[in-house]
Design a protein around this motif. Structure first.
Motif: not given
Ligand SMILES: *Cc1c(COP(=O)(O)O)cnc(C)c1O
Length: 354
Positions: A184, A209, A212
């Protein structure tokens, strides 16, 4: 249970993802997805990638994507690892870097996939309680360990740990790997990412990632950044597991997203300003809201039960996330939606609370 399962499979406790309802009339504020679509340039790149080349395997080392990420983060491609969602990247991290003699450490309230990976890879762990204000308690990490991992901003609290504190943690733990899960981070203030510390600390791994902040949860693209030696370890695991975690279309989408910084910046600002709006409105309704640097908020109401509120919202076709766990059961975790969705949420809560 089946007689065909090994004892190991019988003993596994898999992760339970947030609901993905078939009913599209629901206002879905439960899994921290981005309310806005991917950039038009990403859509175009994916369309272009659907061609005869799909008969060929994708490049197994994802060189072009690694170069794109390296340029964006001012690293070298040897400092970048990519995988099928950051969940897969994290799985390789646990398998490749955390199977150590000492237990690994992570916060008692954090991403619920961590204990699942510990079960899958038979890793001992100690959960370090968050402080009373739900911030990370740094003192708790001053002990022998086989590695440290935490989300920053933390999930599901939304609280951000500052770079100074992360650097102190790195200095105290020179002999173990410290993983900062920055799923995030793009919703925090610019300059909050630990990526800037990578060249100074060979024990730091930063995982991000595209699910998000880049609106690509459906494409499954994650990446890790750290010293060459950490990345090489991850590559050894990956090439012992699946050489082609990202297909042609995923690679095209990922590269196009980083090549469209304006769209990214605009959507990011929209989500952040909506978050600030939700926080204000929740406070007006009498909620206590933890300071959030993410695309969700964690809020509780002193007169209302968390589970009951979640169910009342559901009756009004709004889904959010509730965690039936110690220190969390009073809270609602609400993903930031579009302004319309956020208004629906606040109106519904107003009606419920009365
Ligand atoms: C959403 C999330 C992930 C995983 O994300 P993806 O790339 O969709 O597998 C990893 N760590 C945290 C803390 C998350 O909230």
């Amino acid at each position: 249970m089946s007689k065909f399962w090994s004892d190991f499979v019988v003993g596994l406790e898999p992760y339970v993802p947030g609901e993905q309802p078939a009913n599209i009339n629901l206002t879905k504020l439960n899994t921290n997805e981005n309310p806005y679509p991917p950039s038009p340039a990403v859509m175009q790149a994916m369309e272009n990638a659907v061609n005869d080349d799909l008969r060929l395997y994708p490049p197994s080392n994802a060189d072009q994507l690694k170069q794109t990420l390296a340029d964006y983060f001012q690293l070298t491609p040897e400092q970048v690892f990519v995988g099928n969602g950051s969940d897969e990247v994290l799985a390789h991290v646990f398998n490749g870097l955390f199977r150590q003699a000492q237990p690994i450490l992570y916060p008692d309230i954090s991403y619920s996939f961590y204990p699942v990976y510990c079960g899958l890879y038979d890793i001992e762990f100690s959960q370090i309680p968050l402080a009373d204000d739900y911030s990370l308690d740094l003192e708790g990490y001053r002990r022998a360990n086989g590695g440290i991992i935490f989300p920053n901003p933390n999930a599901p609290t939304g609280r951000l740990l500052g770079l100074d504190a992360i650097e102190a943690l790195l200095q105290d733990n020179r002999d173990s790997v410290v993983v900062v899960d920055e799923a995030y981070i793009d919703f925090a203030e610019a300059g909050s990412s630990a990526v800037s510390l990578i060249d100074q600390y060979d024990n730091l791994l930063v995982v991000q990632t595209m699910s998000k902040s880049r609106s690509l949860a459906g494409m499954r693209i994650g990446y890790a950044m750290g010293s060459k030696i950490l990345i090489e370890g991850l590559e050894r695991i990956k090439n012992s597991f699946n050489s082609y975690p990202l297909g042609h279309v995923q690679l095209a989408a990922a590269i196009a997203s980083f090549n469209d910084p304006d769209y990214f910046a605009t959507m990011r600002e929209r989500v952040i300003s909506s978050r600030e709006w939700i926080v204000e409105q929740l406070k007006v309704l009498g909620f206590d809201v933890l300071p959030s640097a993410a695309n969700f908020v964690l809020a509780r109401h002193s007169d209302e039960n968390g589970l009951a509120l979640t169910q009342s919202l559901r009756d009004k076709n709004i889904i959010i996330r509730h965690f039936n766990k110690p220190r969390l059961s009073q809270f609602l975790r609400i993903t930031v939606g579009t302004p319309e969705q956020n208004q629906q949420l606040i109106d519904a809560l107003g009606e419920i609370i009365g």
